[in-house]
Motif scaffolding. Structure first.
Motif, PDB file in Angstrom:
ATOM      1  N   ASP A 360      46.100  37.559  19.405  1.00  0.00           N
ATOM      2  CA  ASP A 360      46.719  37.816  18.039  1.00  0.00           C
ATOM      3  C   ASP A 360      46.335  36.797  17.033  1.00  0.00           C
ATOM      4  N   GLN A 361      46.619  35.444  17.399  1.00  0.00           N
ATOM      5  CA  GLN A 361      46.094  34.391  16.447  1.00  0.00           C
ATOM      6  C   GLN A 361      44.876  34.626  15.869  1.00  0.00           C
ATOM      7  N   LEU A 362      44.002  34.703  16.762  1.00  0.00           N
ATOM      8  CA  LEU A 362      42.616  34.767  16.550  1.00  0.00           C
ATOM      9  C   LEU A 362      42.097  36.057  15.707  1.00  0.00           C
ATOM     10  N   HIS A 363      42.935  37.029  16.168  1.00  0.00           N
ATOM     11  CA  HIS A 363      42.485  38.240  15.256  1.00  0.00           C
ATOM     12  C   HIS A 363      43.167  38.157  13.731  1.00  0.00           C
ATOM     13  N   ALA A 364      44.221  37.681  13.601  1.00  0.00           N
ATOM     14  CA  ALA A 364      44.839  36.999  12.449  1.00  0.00           C
ATOM     15  C   ALA A 364      43.740  36.241  11.491  1.00  0.00           C
ATOM     16  N   ALA A 365      43.016  35.285  12.240  1.00  0.00           N
ATOM     17  CA  ALA A 365      42.267  34.444  11.661  1.00  0.00           C
ATOM     18  C   ALA A 365      40.899  35.206  11.316  1.00  0.00           C
ATOM     19  N   LEU A 366      40.609  36.145  11.929  1.00  0.00           N
ATOM     20  CA  LEU A 366      39.581  37.003  11.711  1.00  0.00           C
ATOM     21  C   LEU A 366      39.636  37.848  10.147  1.00  0.00           C
ATOM     22  N   ALA A 367      40.985  38.370  10.155  1.00  0.00           N
ATOM     23  CA  ALA A 367      41.193  39.094   9.209  1.00  0.00           C
ATOM     24  C   ALA A 367      41.143  38.309   7.785  1.00  0.00           C
ATOM     25  N   ASP A 368      41.809  37.313   7.934  1.00  0.00           N
ATOM     26  CA  ASP A 368      42.090  36.388   6.757  1.00  0.00           C
ATOM     27  C   ASP A 368      41.901  34.887   6.950  1.00  0.00           C
ATOM     28  N   PRO A 369      40.503  34.633   6.992  1.00  0.00           N
ATOM     29  CA  PRO A 369      40.145  33.357   7.219  1.00  0.00           C
ATOM     30  C   PRO A 369      40.541  32.243   6.583  1.00  0.00           C
ATOM     31  N   ASP A 370      40.780  32.511   5.091  1.00  0.00           N
ATOM     32  CA  ASP A 370      41.480  31.525   4.246  1.00  0.00           C
ATOM     33  C   ASP A 370      42.693  31.056   4.504  1.00  0.00           C
ATOM     34  N   GLU A 371      43.532  31.860   5.319  1.00  0.00           N
ATOM     35  CA  GLU A 371      44.829  31.482   5.495  1.00  0.00           C
ATOM     36  C   GLU A 371      44.806  30.873   6.765  1.00  0.00           C
ATOM     37  N   HIS A 372      43.744  30.695   7.596  1.00  0.00           N
ATOM     38  CA  HIS A 372      43.804  30.126   8.871  1.00  0.00           C
ATOM     39  C   HIS A 372      42.680  29.049   9.181  1.00  0.00           C
ATOM     40  N   ARG A 373      42.152  28.262   7.968  1.00  0.00           N
ATOM     41  CA  ARG A 373      41.211  27.588   8.327  1.00  0.00           C
ATOM     42  C   ARG A 373      41.569  26.198   9.260  1.00  0.00           C
ATOM     43  N   ASP A 374      42.823  26.020   9.616  1.00  0.00           N
ATOM     44  CA  ASP A 374      43.201  25.102  10.433  1.00  0.00           C
ATOM     45  C   ASP A 374      43.315  25.325  11.724  1.00  0.00           C
ATOM     46  N   LEU A 375      43.225  26.668  12.190  1.00  0.00           N
ATOM     47  CA  LEU A 375      43.250  27.153  13.576  1.00  0.00           C
ATOM     48  C   LEU A 375      42.105  26.599  14.490  1.00  0.00           C
ATOM     49  N   THR A 376      42.439  25.739  15.365  1.00  0.00           N
ATOM     50  CA  THR A 376      41.486  24.815  16.250  1.00  0.00           C
ATOM     51  C   THR A 376      41.432  25.522  17.630  1.00  0.00           C
ATOM     52  N   VAL A 377      40.232  25.459  18.236  1.00  0.00           N
ATOM     53  CA  VAL A 377      40.234  26.135  19.570  1.00  0.00           C
ATOM     54  C   VAL A 377      39.244  25.190  20.382  1.00  0.00           C
ATOM     55  N   ARG A 378      39.455  25.043  21.724  1.00  0.00           N
ATOM     56  CA  ARG A 378      38.586  24.280  22.494  1.00  0.00           C
ATOM     57  C   ARG A 378      37.415  25.074  22.638  1.00  0.00           C
ATOM     58  N   ILE A 379      36.171  24.469  22.647  1.00  0.00           N
ATOM     59  CA  ILE A 379      34.956  25.083  23.073  1.00  0.00           C
ATOM     60  C   ILE A 379      34.461  24.821  24.158  1.00  0.00           C
ATOM     61  N   ALA A 380      34.020  23.446  24.521  1.00  0.00           N
ATOM     62  CA  ALA A 380      33.442  22.829  25.738  1.00  0.00           C
ATOM     63  C   ALA A 380      33.389  21.479  25.541  1.00  0.00           C
ATOM     64  N   GLY A 381      34.610  20.899  25.841  1.00  0.00           N
ATOM     65  CA  GLY A 381      34.535  19.294  25.743  1.00  0.00           C
ATOM     66  C   GLY A 381      34.728  18.936  24.213  1.00  0.00           C
ATOM     67  N   TYR A 382      34.863  19.713  23.398  1.00  0.00           N
ATOM     68  CA  TYR A 382      35.214  19.358  21.778  1.00  0.00           C
ATOM     69  C   TYR A 382      35.914  20.787  21.370  1.00  0.00           C
ATOM     70  N   SER A 383      36.498  20.234  20.234  1.00  0.00           N
ATOM     71  CA  SER A 383      37.225  21.504  19.608  1.00  0.00           C
ATOM     72  C   SER A 383      36.582  21.594  18.181  1.00  0.00           C
ATOM     73  N   ALA A 384      36.915  22.936  17.661  1.00  0.00           N
ATOM     74  CA  ALA A 384      36.275  23.372  16.477  1.00  0.00           C
ATOM     75  C   ALA A 384      37.178  24.160  15.832  1.00  0.00           C
ATOM     76  N   ARG A 385      36.979  24.292  14.423  1.00  0.00           N
ATOM     77  CA  ARG A 385      37.760  25.348  13.508  1.00  0.00           C
ATOM     78  C   ARG A 385      37.236  26.600  14.117  1.00  0.00           C
ATOM     79  N   PHE A 386      38.358  27.629  14.361  1.00  0.00           N
ATOM     80  CA  PHE A 386      37.838  28.700  14.730  1.00  0.00           C
ATOM     81  C   PHE A 386      36.816  29.716  13.681  1.00  0.00           C
TER      82      PHE A 386
END
Length: 405
Positions: A360-386
Motif C-alpha cells: 500500500d505504501q508503494l502504491h501511494a508513492a506511485l500515485a503521488d511521487p512528490d509526497e513520497h520522495r523519501d520512501l526508501t527500499v532495499r534493492i540488493a546490498g544497497y537502499s534507494a529512493r523508491f
C-alpha cells in the motif's frame, strides 16, 4: 550476536528505511575457508559491494564475470537448440540432438547447454581480463593489493593474492521449478507431451491458461516442498562441480545466486517458462523465488533457500524478505523474526535483506511521487529512493511486496 544487539538492529524504524542487511558470520567464514583463505585471516573478511565476500586489500573481485541466463539453456534443450524467441549465435549452443525421450535425456541436454553457456561466458571474461592487464593496468590499485609488488604484476594479470571470478547462472530457481513441473506432467503422469508444453510456452500460453495453471500448481521452490527443493540442490551442486576445475593458482571461480536487479532484464529476453511464467516476466531474484509462488510464509522460504549448501556459493547472494515493520513493535513478533534469522544462518544462509514497507505504501508513492520522495527500499546490498527507480523495478518490487516475500 548478543540479544540486545539483535534487538537494536531489528527495530521497525530501521526496516522501514531499507536497513540493515544481515550476514551470517560463521557461514561466510566457512565459505571463504572453502575458497582457500587461511584460518587466521578469516576474521578480517568484509562484504564486497552488494553481496560478495572478500578479503580486503588482498584481492581483485570480478563480481559480474560470467553471467548466463539459465532458463535459456532449458529453452535450447527443449526446442531443438533454438530459443523460444529470437535467435542466438551458434557459438552459444551445442549441436541439437534428438528430442528427449526421458527426463534423464532432457536433464542431460539442459546441463550440456548450461555448461556451454558458462564456458562461453567465462572464456570471454578471461580474454577481457587479459586485455585489461596488458592494455589498461592499474598501478595504483595494484600497489595497494597484496602480492602485486612482490610478483611485479598488475592485479588483473596474476598479481593479486586472490582473483575472484564470480559466475552467475541467473534463473536457476526458475529452471528447478520448470524441471519439476515437466518431470511430473510429462514423464510421470504422462498427461502432456514435452512438445505440448513447449508449444504453449513459445506462444506465451495463448489460449492455454488451463495448462499454465497446471504448471503453476506443481511443487515450487520457496514452499519447503522437497521435490522442487531437491531439484534446485541438484542444479546448485552441478554448478559448483563445474566451477571447481576452472580455478587455478590465485584465480578462483566463485558461483553465486546474486542477481541485483538483472533478473528483470534477464526475464524480458525469454519466452514463456515451463514453470508457468509469462514471457518477458522477471526471473526469481537472488536466492528467493518468483513473486506469487512462495505461498507458505517466510519459514518455508528459509527452509527452501537453505536446502542446498550456500557456503559453496561463495560468490555471495541474499534472501530477500518483506514484512510489515509495524508487526515488529510487538516483542513477541520481534523474537520470532530474530529466530527466523538465526535459523537461516544456522542452515548455511549467507545474507538476508529485509524491506519493512507495505505494498500500500508503494502504491501511494506511485500515485503521488512528490509526497513520497523519501520512501526508501532495499534493492540488493544497497537502499534507494523508491520513486527514483525505473518503472520495471518499481513494478517488480510491488509484486514481491504484494506476495509477502
Amino acid at each position: 550476536m548478543a540479544p540486545e544487539t539483535l534487538d537494536a538492529v531489528t527495530q521497525p524504524a530501521l526496516l522501514e528505511m531499507g536497513q540493515p542487511t544481515f550476514y551470517g558470520e560463521l557461514p561466510c567464514r566457512e565459505a571463504l575457508r572453502r575458497r582457500g583463505v587461511p584460518e587466521a585471516d578469516l576474521p578480517r573478511w568484509v562484504a564486497n559491494s552488494c553481496m560478495g565476500l572478500m578479503m580486503p586489500g588482498e584481492e581483485i573481485s570480478d563480481m559480474w564475470a560470467a553471467v548466463v541466463n539459465a532458463p535459456l539453456a532449458l529453452e535450447l534443450a527443449t526446442n531443438g537448440g533454438a530459443p523460444y524467441r529470437g535467435e542466438i549465435p551458434p557459438a552459444l549452443g551445442v549441436p541439437a540432438g534428438p528430442p528427449p525421450q526421458t527426463f534423464a535425456d532432457l536433464y542431460a541436454g539442459f546441463l550440456a547447454h548450461l555448461d556451454a553457456l558458462l564456458e562461453w561466458a567465462l572464456a570471454r571474461n578471461a580474454a577481457r581480463t587479459d586485455w585489461i592487464a596488458e592494455h589498461w593496468p592499474n598501478p595504483f590499485l595494484s600497489a595497494l593489493t597484496a602480492d602485486c609488488l612482490e610478483r611485479r604484476l598488475d592485479r588483473a594479470g596474476g598479481g593479486a593474492r586472490y582473483h575472484i571470478v564470480t559466475v552467475e547462472p541467473m534463473g536457476l530457481v526458475n529452471v528447478a521449478d520448470a524441471l519439476t513441473a515437466v518431470r511430473r506432467l510429462v514423464y510421470e503422469q504422462q498427461r502432456y507431451t514435452l512438445a505440448d508444453l513447449v508449444a504453449a510456452a513459445r506462444d506465451d500460453f495463448a489460449g492455454r491458461e488451463d495448462l499454465r495453471q497446471e504448471l503453476l500448481a506443481q511443487p515450487k521452490y520457496g514452499n519447503g516442498q522437497a521435490e522442487a527443493d531437491e531439484q534446485l540442490r541438484a542444479l546448485a551442486e552441478h554448478v559448483v562441480a563445474w566451477a571447481a576445475p576452472h580455478s587455478s593458482g590465485s584465480r578462483y571461480v566463485a558461483p553465486s545466486f546474486h542477481t541485483l536487479n538483472a533478473h528483470i532484464a534477464a526475464g524480458a529476453h525469454l519466452g514463456g517458462g515451463l514453470e508457468g511464467r509469462r514471457a518477458g516476466r522477471p526471473l526469481a531474484k537472488n536466492v528467493g523465488t518468483t513473486p506469487g509462488l512462495a505461498r507458505q510464509g517466510h519459514t518455508k522460504l528459509v527452509l527452501s533457500a537453505t536446502a542446498f549448501d550456500q557456503r559453496d556459493f561463495d560468490g555471495g547472494q541474499a534472501l530477500d524478505l518483506s514484512l510489515q515493520a509495524a508487526t515488529l513493535r510487538s516483542p513477541g513478533n520481534r523474537r520470532k523474526f530474530q529466530a527466523l534469522l538465526r535459523t537461516y544462518f544456522e542452515r548455511s544462509g549467507l545474507q538476508v535483506q529485509v524491506n519493512g514497507l507495505t505494498a500500500d505504501q508503494l502504491h501511494a508513492a506511485l500515485a503521488d511521487p512528490d509526497e513520497h520522495r523519501d520512501l526508501t527500499v532495499r534493492i540488493a546490498g544497497y537502499s534507494a529512493r523508491f520513486v527514483g527507480l525505473s518503472p520495471a523495478v518499481q513494478e517488480e518490487l510491488v509484486e514481491r511486496f504484494e506476495a509477502g516475500l
